[in-house]
Design an enzyme around this catalytic site. Sequence first.
Site, short mmCIF file in Angstrom:
data_model
loop_
_atom_site.label_atom_id
_atom_site.label_comp_id
_atom_site.label_asym_id
_atom_site.label_seq_id
_atom_site.Cartn_x
_atom_site.Cartn_y
_atom_site.Cartn_z
N GLY A 29 0.92 -1.20 -0.15
CA GLY A 29 0.13 0.15 0.20
C GLY A 29 0.92 1.10 -0.14
N GLY A 255 7.35 5.70 -6.80
CA GLY A 255 7.34 6.95 -6.01
C GLY A 255 7.30 6.77 -4.38
CG ASP A 256 4.53 4.04 -2.88
OD1 ASP A 256 3.88 5.52 -2.91
OD2 ASP A 256 3.99 3.32 -3.23
#
Length: 296
Positions: A29, A255-256
């Site tokens: 997530g 991106g995380d």
Amino acid sequence: MTRLLCIGECMLELAPAEAPETFRAGFAGDTFNTAWYARRLAPAGLEVAYMTAVGQDTVSERLEVFTRAAGIVPDFIRRPDRTLGLYMIELTEGERSFAYWRGQSAARTLADDLDDLPGIGPGDMVYLSGITLAILPEAGRARLLAALDRARAEGVRVAFDPNLRPRLWPSADVMRAVVMEGARRADIALPSFDDEATWFGDSDIAATADRYATAGARMIAVKDGPRPVLLRTPDGAAWVAPRPVDQIVDSTAAGDAFNAGFLIGLEAGLPPTEAVQQGCDIAAKVVARRGALADI
């Protein structure tokens, strides 16, 4: 900083495996991915924690075991009548698309009873995303934003990735309004230009940085895929070019991972431009492997 508290939803992930038409189960997530990479990069003495709501079923228990094994502190709220959401990744030439089953996930209730954020104090950091805000009902979202306001008043810093996902919102107008409410609580903003140009109409990457600076962020790193990152600080602006990537296997969580590398780089004392480069380097390692959580 002694604690980085990441807030959001961790889901059961089905990622493509090597064999055709087979999938590997895991947990991921957007904010959890950042916590996972941050823990691997964090110096001694920096605690990484993850706040979400889970069920009381076996898959939720497995998530807690996985979280602890990764060195992340689970600040979990347990809901007996709910469980984790589920998503499946589909890949086409390294670019991913997702199918979701998350309508009744426990994470949607993470702020239902929230007063203050757990375990943080002056100098610590909270990290959340637009997805964190999108999954919450209006009342829960208001509670979370109020808790962020109280934390900031006590000297806690907030890092925010807008992570624009219009399918999670009732309308684009609601998404834009709430995301900018999140941005107004941010000391550090981590937008992605392609999404911002599409949904906010930004004419160029500098316009994105300007909008988040106007909202109140003192440090902004605007990601732009393989192109240079625009870093805006009170000292001025700089461009940081990522090193070339030989092959993109799976862009999930790039991106995380960047966010983790950048934030931990800042906390480790790197100059902001070097922290951006560290974020780019971590993202490059992640896109060379399958799934959201990769060895780095």
